[in-house]
Design an enzyme around this catalytic site. Structure first.
Site, PDB file in Angstrom:
ATOM      1  CG  HIS A 308      -1.078  10.876 -31.701  1.00  0.00           C
ATOM      2  ND1 HIS A 308      -0.395  10.997 -30.519  1.00  0.00           N
ATOM      3  CD2 HIS A 308      -1.229   9.555 -31.914  1.00  0.00           C
ATOM      4  CE1 HIS A 308      -0.147   9.795 -30.036  1.00  0.00           C
ATOM      5  NE2 HIS A 308      -0.627   8.897 -30.868  1.00  0.00           N
ATOM      6  CG  ASP A 320       1.737   6.291 -28.915  1.00  0.00           C
ATOM      7  OD1 ASP A 320       1.208   6.901 -29.874  1.00  0.00           O
ATOM      8  OD2 ASP A 320       1.085   5.850 -27.960  1.00  0.00           O
ATOM      9  CD  GLU A 354      -4.397   8.538 -30.032  1.00  0.00           C
ATOM     10  OE1 GLU A 354      -5.053   7.494 -30.179  1.00  0.00           O
ATOM     11  OE2 GLU A 354      -3.500   8.631 -29.165  1.00  0.00           O
ATOM     12  CG  ASP A 382      -0.764   6.301 -33.330  1.00  0.00           C
ATOM     13  OD1 ASP A 382       0.324   6.284 -32.720  1.00  0.00           O
ATOM     14  OD2 ASP A 382      -1.858   6.466 -32.760  1.00  0.00           O
ATOM     15  CG  HIS A 452       0.436   4.447 -23.800  1.00  0.00           C
ATOM     16  ND1 HIS A 452      -0.906   4.181 -23.638  1.00  0.00           N
ATOM     17  CD2 HIS A 452       0.540   5.060 -25.004  1.00  0.00           C
ATOM     18  CE1 HIS A 452      -1.578   4.621 -24.684  1.00  0.00           C
ATOM     19  NE2 HIS A 452      -0.720   5.149 -25.534  1.00  0.00           N
TER      20      HIS A 452
END
Ligand SMILES: [Zn+2]
Length: 488
Positions: A308, A320, A354, A382, A452
């Site tokens: 993604h 990510d 995503e 991923d 994240h």
């Protein structure tokens, strides 16, 4: 010595050289020269190792050994993948759905795929949620003022302009929340649940805010879903339950969560103040990016690879999932560069949205619903691009046996392990709808440490690991697309 096989010793040596480049901070051109030398040596050694590794007894693979060896050799001969990922992150930064940065990066990807010579390069429209963070802060206001490190959770509502101030209630589980009953009303609730697995712990980020709101909480905090880092907060999406009021929610660091827990355990009554400007705007226009190498005999049968392209709005989304996008895209670039056109089509998809909606993955399923029967395999990367160990696979026993055979071609780079299950969020909707075989790249790295967070930047990724991952995916995709019998 350390029980390392020669190949492993070579890999570690190459890795260390690559790492040393960034530690000693030479000039860019000196750095690049050394990186290229590292790759030249590793590429040559890699080919030698490949040639020397005992050929597996799998005879059906014989016609595929030479192209596989060339794909690995080409992947390992330059830091191209890492440099492309660095350019993506450096140029566009993070790529949250609805942001101009994401759309500019998508246009760049289209342009780069065309330059690579991929075929049928296109943007496929997807409407995506447009959440914006705005300014935000969290502090202890009583008994003393202390600023806490925080990140609002994706899709959260904001606070009123002057914030929300409330007494803190700390719970370690949903059971403790329920047991607190009426005392939850009017409080700010912190879910202080140490990270175990992502699947187990992410429930508190996803459902915690609504569970607390249902009992009358005015705001929710979650301990970051990841192992202790360097006081690094982790964002990520929450899911509001339509049955509960929507309250603002944010993540705090593991260090701050433990501190708040200790203070409350000592009997201190804490008052916290949360300010968040977060808001959801109307849906925005975005796109999945698609590029192909059309199959020479069975172009309608498709092997799909991808990751993604959107990311959270902190860091640069390099792990990510920028890296996953680049290494799957690399598989096609490498085939094109070596003029390898397999029997079936190989398609790369860079899915949008995503992180806070999965709209790209669902749009792909809806657009290709009629063609899913011709999807031979879908593979997603991923889980970060660290040292690849192999792939996860979900599918039939016969399919697994074939995939295991193909993986023997990756012994030379120790990426030949086939795990019990494979898949990914973006391929999930199509895989489920079409009952398709699914794979994921498996890697050895501390993905959830940086996932994240503002620390998700290119420097956490080793150029040689990206080269190995690109080569491994290229070999797997090529052989599945080329072998005479379709993967069943
Ligand atoms: Zn991801």
């Amino acid at each position: 010595m350390l029980g390392l096989t020669p190949a492993r010793a070579i890999d570690i040596h190459a890795s260390r050289q690559a790492t040393r480049v960034s530690i000693t901070r030479p000039t860019i051109s000196a750095m690049r020269t050394r990186l290229l030398q590292t790759f030249l040596i590793a590429g040559l050694l890699g080919l030698a190792v490949q040639a020397q590794s005992p050929a597996s007894s799998v005879t059906w693979l014989d016609p595929h050994r030479e192209p596989a060896s060339r794909l690995l050799g080409e992947a390992m001969s330059s830091p191209f993948a890492w440099e492309r990922l660095a350019e993506l992150g450096d140029t566009f930064g993070h790529r949250l759905s609805g942001s101009q940065a994401l759309e500019d990066a998508i246009d760049w990807a289209v342009e780069q795929m065309q330059k690579d010579g991929l075929e049928n390069v296109r943007k496929e429209p997807v409407k995506v949620p447009h959440w914006v963070r705005g300014q935000e802060s969290l502090e202890i206001v009583a008994p003393r003022r202390h600023t806490l490190v925080m990140l609002g959770l994706g899709n959260s509502v904001g606070t009123p302009p002057d914030g929300i101030e409330a007494e803190l209630l700390v719970v370690r589980s949903f059971d403790e929340l329920q047991a607190a009953g009426a005392s939850v009303k009017g409080k700010m609730v912190l879910f202080n649940v140490p990270f175990t697995t992502y699947g187990e712990t992410v429930r508190y980020r996803g459902a915690g805010p609504s569970r607390a709101a249902a009992l009358g909480a005015v705001a929710a905090l979650v301990r970051s879903v990841g192992p202790p880092g360097l006081r690094t907060p982790h964002t990520g999406a929450l899911n509001y339950d339509p049955a509960a009021p929507q309250i603002p929610a944010a993540a705090v660091t593991t260090e701050d969560a433990d501190r708040l827990q200790r203070m409350v355990d000592r009997g201190t009554t804490l008052r916290l103040r949360l300010e968040m400007e977060a808001q959801m705007l109307p849906d925005a226009d975005s796109y999945n990016v698609v590029g192909e190498i059309r199959g020479r005999e069975l172009p309608d049968e498709v092997v799909v690879l991808g990751g993604h392209f959107d990311s959270w709005d902190v860091g640069t989304g390099s792990t990510d999932d920028g890296g996953g996008c680049i290494v799957t895209w690399e598989a096609l670039r490498l085939m094109k560069k070596l003029s390898l056109r397999p029997r079936r089509t190989v398609r790369v998809v860079l899915w949008t949205n995503e992180e806070n909606g999965l709209r790209g993955g669902t749009a792909y399923r809806d657009r290709y619903r009629d063609q899913l029967a011709n999807h031979v395999l879908m593979l997603e990367s991923d889980s970060g691009v660290f040292r690849p160990t192999g792939f996860g696979f979900s599918g039939s026993d016969a399919g697994r046996a074939k995939i295991r055979d193909i993986a023997t071609l990756l012994r030379g780079i120790q990426a030949d392990r086939i795990g019990p299950s494979g898949g990914g969020a973006d391929i999930g909707p199509a895989v489920e709808a079409g009952k398709l075989a699914a794979m994921s790249l498996e890697v050895d790295g501390n993905y959830f440490l940086i996932h994240h967070t503002p620390a998700d930047t290119i420097d956490k990724i080793d150029p040689m690991d990206m080269a190995r991952a690109s080569g491994a995916i290229a070999v797997m995709a090529y052989v599945v697309a080329e072998m005479p019998d379709r993967l069943r």
